[in-house]
Design a protein around this motif. Structure first.
Motif, PDB file in Angstrom:
ATOM      1  N   ARG A 100       0.848  -1.193   0.000  1.00 48.66           N
ATOM      2  CA  ARG A 100       0.000   0.000   0.000  1.00 48.66           C
ATOM      3  C   ARG A 100       0.880   1.237   0.000  1.00 48.66           C
ATOM      4  O   ARG A 100       1.849   1.324   0.759  1.00 48.66           O
ATOM      5  N   ARG A 101       0.548   2.199  -0.849  1.00 49.64           N
ATOM      6  CA  ARG A 101       1.296   3.457  -0.951  1.00 49.64           C
ATOM      7  C   ARG A 101       0.577   4.534  -0.162  1.00 49.64           C
ATOM      8  O   ARG A 101      -0.628   4.730  -0.315  1.00 49.64           O
ATOM      9  N   LEU A 102       1.315   5.215   0.714  1.00 56.46           N
ATOM     10  CA  LEU A 102       0.751   6.233   1.589  1.00 56.46           C
ATOM     11  C   LEU A 102       1.541   7.523   1.495  1.00 56.46           C
ATOM     12  O   LEU A 102       2.729   7.518   1.156  1.00 56.46           O
ATOM     13  N   ASP A 103       0.888   8.635   1.792  1.00 57.45           N
ATOM     14  CA  ASP A 103       1.568   9.926   1.895  1.00 57.45           C
ATOM     15  C   ASP A 103       1.725  10.253   3.371  1.00 57.45           C
ATOM     16  O   ASP A 103       0.777  10.706   4.029  1.00 57.45           O
ATOM     17  N   ALA A 104       2.917  10.009   3.917  1.00 55.14           N
ATOM     18  CA  ALA A 104       3.156  10.236   5.341  1.00 55.14           C
ATOM     19  C   ALA A 104       3.056  11.714   5.699  1.00 55.14           C
ATOM     20  O   ALA A 104       2.661  12.068   6.815  1.00 55.14           O
ATOM     21  N   ARG A 105       3.415  12.595   4.778  1.00 56.07           N
ATOM     22  CA  ARG A 105       3.425  14.032   5.073  1.00 56.07           C
ATOM     23  C   ARG A 105       2.024  14.578   5.310  1.00 56.07           C
ATOM     24  O   ARG A 105       1.826  15.454   6.163  1.00 56.07           O
ATOM     25  N   ALA A 106       1.040  14.064   4.595  1.00 56.90           N
ATOM     26  CA  ALA A 106      -0.309  14.624   4.667  1.00 56.90           C
ATOM     27  C   ALA A 106      -0.921  14.499   6.062  1.00 56.90           C
ATOM     28  O   ALA A 106      -1.755  15.321   6.450  1.00 56.90           O
ATOM     29  N   ALA A 107      -0.509  13.486   6.826  1.00 56.77           N
ATOM     30  CA  ALA A 107      -1.113  13.258   8.131  1.00 56.77           C
ATOM     31  C   ALA A 107      -0.419  14.005   9.258  1.00 56.77           C
ATOM     32  O   ALA A 107      -0.957  14.114  10.356  1.00 56.77           O
ATOM     33  N   VAL A 108       0.783  14.528   9.017  1.00 52.30           N
ATOM     34  CA  VAL A 108       1.578  15.134  10.088  1.00 52.30           C
ATOM     35  C   VAL A 108       1.193  16.600  10.268  1.00 52.30           C
ATOM     36  O   VAL A 108       1.373  17.414   9.366  1.00 52.30           O
ATOM     37  N   VAL A 109       0.669  16.920  11.448  1.00 53.77           N
ATOM     38  CA  VAL A 109       0.295  18.292  11.771  1.00 53.77           C
ATOM     39  C   VAL A 109       1.469  19.036  12.403  1.00 53.77           C
ATOM     40  O   VAL A 109       1.733  20.195  12.091  1.00 53.77           O
ATOM     41  N   GLU A 110       2.188  18.371  13.299  1.00 52.79           N
ATOM     42  CA  GLU A 110       3.363  18.948  13.947  1.00 52.79           C
ATOM     43  C   GLU A 110       4.463  17.903  14.028  1.00 52.79           C
ATOM     44  O   GLU A 110       4.188  16.713  14.245  1.00 52.79           O
TER      45      GLU A 110
END
Length: 236
Positions: free
Chosen positions: A154-164
């Motif tokens: 599965r390919r995910l965008d780790a950056r999109a979920a990080v708020v801080e």
């Protein structure tokens, strides 16, 4: 409840079985589902992954008779294995803060758990290296990573979920960088290890041993970041 010590290596299924046994051992009047094979009515929002400690897990259990919260807490702690510790018990619908520290849950279930606050210790990584990597990570529009699942890669965008994401100072961890991060509960879920993968693949961060990861809190995004959301903005 908290998942501490060696229990961080217990899977979500193992923890669920421990609670089912603990509820029976504690003598709580647990409600059961209807049907051919009744099951105890326990439900969990997204549990911390195997190998990750937590100070902020949630569990909902339905009882057939009203109980005193403090007594339920004590009975469960006496019946559960070492490393699983009930921090607080609150009746659904009771008022209070929705942070993990309060232990309260909204009457609608776990809808208020929009994000998690994590602490990650990176052995063999200096704070200076970590700060450079964090700056690079936050500057990117996306941080694609791949995770092997039961259904394939599965390919995910780790950056999109990080708020801080910040590097913090803490005594007693010489030779280790410590990260604090607030991560949204997205679908599919971005895990803390996905962020480690992104930092390794794109920023060259290579811990000398597996990171020590702890979930510190769950709650509303604005509460965990200390910032109010703009009007109309929510969690996607």
């Amino acid at each position: 409840y908290a998942k501490r010590g060696k229990m961080r290596f217990a899977s979500h299924r193992d923890v669920a079985r421990a609670f089912e046994r603990g509820v029976r051992k504690a003598g709580l009047p647990i409600a059961y589902s209807a049907g051919f094979t009744p099951h105890p009515k326990l439900s969990y929002p997204g549990g911390a992954p195997t190998g990750v400690a937590s100070e902020a897990e949630y569990l909902s259990l339905a009882l057939t008779a009203r109980q005193i919260e403090t007594q339920v807490c004590g009975q469960l702690n006496a019946a559960l294995p070492d490393g699983i510790d009930v921090i607080d018990v609150t009746e659904a619908g009771a008022g209070g803060s929705s942070s993990a520290g309060s232990g309260s849950a909204s009457s609608g279930g776990f809808g208020h758990l929009e994000a998690s606050e994590w602490r990650m210790v990176l052995p063999g990584v200096t704070p200076e290296e970590a700060r450079r990597a964090v700056t690079g990570f936050l500057a990117r529009a996306e941080a694609p990573v791949e995770r092997l699942t039961d259904k394939g890669v599965r390919r995910l965008d780790a950056r999109a979920a990080v708020v801080e994401l910040t590097v913090i100072d803490e005594a007693g961890f010489d030779g280790c960088a410590i990260l604090r991060m607030v991560v949204l509960h997205t679908a599919p879920a971005v895990r803390s290890e996905d962020i480690v993968t992104a930092l390794r693949e794109q920023d060259g961060i290579a811990p000398s041993s597996p990171p020590m990861i702890t979930r510190l809190a769950q709650g509303q995004r604005a509460q965990l970041t200390g910032q109010a959301l703009p009007a109309g903005e929510g969690v996607s």
